[in-house]
Design a protein around this motif. Sequence first.
Motif, mmCIF file in Angstrom:
data_model
loop_
_atom_site.group_PDB
_atom_site.id
_atom_site.type_symbol
_atom_site.label_atom_id
_atom_site.label_comp_id
_atom_site.label_asym_id
_atom_site.label_seq_id
_atom_site.Cartn_x
_atom_site.Cartn_y
_atom_site.Cartn_z
ATOM 1 N N GLY A 1 3.274 14.403 5.875
ATOM 2 C CA GLY A 1 3.472 14.329 7.029
ATOM 3 C C GLY A 1 2.983 12.266 7.107
ATOM 4 N N PRO A 2 3.457 11.230 7.953
ATOM 5 C CA PRO A 2 4.044 10.260 7.957
ATOM 6 C C PRO A 2 2.529 9.985 7.527
ATOM 7 C CG PRO A 2 4.203 10.618 9.845
ATOM 8 C CD PRO A 2 3.917 11.997 9.038
ATOM 9 N N VAL A 3 2.356 8.299 7.084
ATOM 10 C CA VAL A 3 0.433 7.982 6.296
ATOM 11 C C VAL A 3 1.100 6.765 6.392
ATOM 12 C CG1 VAL A 3 -0.406 9.902 5.489
ATOM 13 C CG2 VAL A 3 0.883 8.345 4.115
ATOM 14 N N SER A 4 0.423 6.016 6.539
ATOM 15 C CA SER A 4 0.423 4.401 6.450
ATOM 16 C C SER A 4 -0.600 3.984 5.947
ATOM 17 C CB SER A 4 0.649 3.533 7.849
ATOM 18 O OG SER A 4 -1.050 3.203 8.460
ATOM 19 N N LEU A 5 -0.648 3.166 4.748
ATOM 20 C CA LEU A 5 -1.786 2.700 4.123
ATOM 21 C C LEU A 5 -1.735 1.071 4.201
ATOM 22 C CD1 LEU A 5 -1.481 4.179 0.327
ATOM 23 C CD2 LEU A 5 -3.874 4.314 2.011
ATOM 24 N N THR A 6 -3.085 0.544 4.723
ATOM 25 C CA THR A 6 -3.008 -0.620 4.792
ATOM 26 C C THR A 6 -4.849 -1.263 3.899
ATOM 27 O OG1 THR A 6 -2.404 -0.726 7.168
ATOM 28 C CG2 THR A 6 -3.695 -2.574 7.055
ATOM 29 N N ILE A 7 -4.281 -2.649 3.237
ATOM 30 C CA ILE A 7 -4.936 -2.900 2.542
ATOM 31 C C ILE A 7 -5.491 -4.677 3.477
ATOM 32 C CG2 ILE A 7 -5.578 -3.973 0.801
ATOM 33 C CD1 ILE A 7 -4.946 -1.723 0.048
ATOM 34 N N ARG A 8 -6.976 -4.808 3.910
ATOM 35 C CA ARG A 8 -7.527 -5.218 5.051
ATOM 36 C C ARG A 8 -8.452 -5.977 3.372
ATOM 37 N NH1 ARG A 8 -6.680 -4.910 9.265
ATOM 38 N NH2 ARG A 8 -5.848 -2.709 10.867
ATOM 39 N N ASP A 9 -8.629 -7.721 3.726
ATOM 40 C CA ASP A 9 -9.491 -8.673 3.003
ATOM 41 C C ASP A 9 -11.252 -8.167 3.417
ATOM 42 O OD1 ASP A 9 -9.286 -10.017 5.310
ATOM 43 O OD2 ASP A 9 -8.459 -11.585 3.974
ATOM 44 N N ALA A 10 -11.352 -9.422 3.147
ATOM 45 C CA ALA A 10 -13.398 -8.864 3.419
ATOM 46 C C ALA A 10 -13.598 -9.681 4.574
ATOM 47 C CB ALA A 10 -14.525 -9.725 2.801
ATOM 48 N N ALA A 11 -12.155 -9.941 5.556
ATOM 49 C CA ALA A 11 -12.975 -10.426 6.997
ATOM 50 C C ALA A 11 -12.614 -9.639 7.658
ATOM 51 C CB ALA A 11 -12.153 -11.776 7.116
ATOM 52 N N GLY A 12 -11.656 -9.030 6.974
ATOM 53 C CA GLY A 12 -10.853 -7.619 8.385
ATOM 54 C C GLY A 12 -9.401 -7.827 8.168
ATOM 55 N N ALA A 13 -9.091 -9.052 7.674
ATOM 56 C CA ALA A 13 -7.213 -9.481 8.001
ATOM 57 C C ALA A 13 -5.926 -8.472 6.872
ATOM 58 C CB ALA A 13 -7.582 -10.872 7.919
ATOM 59 N N GLU A 14 -5.418 -7.871 7.742
ATOM 60 C CA GLU A 14 -4.314 -7.277 6.807
ATOM 61 C C GLU A 14 -3.658 -8.062 5.884
ATOM 62 O OE1 GLU A 14 -0.167 -5.349 8.015
ATOM 63 O OE2 GLU A 14 -1.588 -4.821 9.327
ATOM 64 N N VAL A 15 -3.943 -7.343 4.890
ATOM 65 C CA VAL A 15 -3.308 -7.923 3.833
ATOM 66 C C VAL A 15 -1.573 -8.028 3.258
ATOM 67 C CG1 VAL A 15 -3.286 -8.838 0.946
ATOM 68 C CG2 VAL A 15 -4.826 -8.440 2.330
#
Length: 203
Positions: A33-47
Motif C-alpha cells: 500500500g502507499p506509504v510516505s517517508l519524512t525526514i525531520r531535523d532535530a527541531a522536528g522541521a521537515e527536511v
Amino acid sequence: IDMPDGSKRREYLDVGENPPNGAILYYWLDAAGPVSLTIRDAAGAEVIRFAADDAAPGKRPPAKKGLNRLVWDLKRPGPTNLDPALVPVKQKPLSKEPDPPAGALVVPGRYTVELSAGDAISSAPLEIVKDPRVQTTEEGFAAQAALLGELASTIGALNETVNRIRRMKRQVAALRDRAPEMAARCEAAEAALGQIETTLVDV
C-alpha cells in the motif's frame, strides 16, 4: 533496469559494486500500500518527504509487502526546475530532459525518519556524522547550509518566474489567434515578455 518507482538502476555483471551514497532506509510492511517517508531535523522541521504520489523518479518509496528499501542521498529538495513542457517551440528540442537541480547536502546531526502507512505512523532515529577528514566546524556547516538554502530559494524563484512568463506568452498567443483585431497589442506583449525572459535565462 527500470525500477518500480520510475528510476533506473545500472548493474555490472563482471565487477563489484559500491554501496549507494547516502542513508539506506529499510522498513517492513505487513501489506502492500502507499506509504510516505519524512525526514525531520532535530527541531522536528521537515527536511524532505518521499511520497507515493511524487512525480519525480526515485522519489516514490517502494511499498510492497515485506521488506522495502529506500536510499536517501542526504540532500534537501532542489529548487523548482524549468518546465520542459514550456520550452519555446522555436528552440531546438533537448535530446534528453535535464535532471532537476539537486538540493544541498544536509549538515551532520541527529534526524528522525518518520514512516506513514495508512493510519499508522512510526519513527526511528538517524544520525549523520561528518567525514573525519573534513575540518569544518558546526558553525561552519550551519553557515554553509544557510547560504546554500538562500541560493536554492533564489534559483527556484527565478525558474518559477520564467515558467510563469512562458505560460503568459502562450496565453497571449492563443488570444491573438482568437482575436485578430488584437494582434498588434498581443505581439507587443509577447515581445515585452520575451525581453524579460531572455534577461533571466539563455533561451
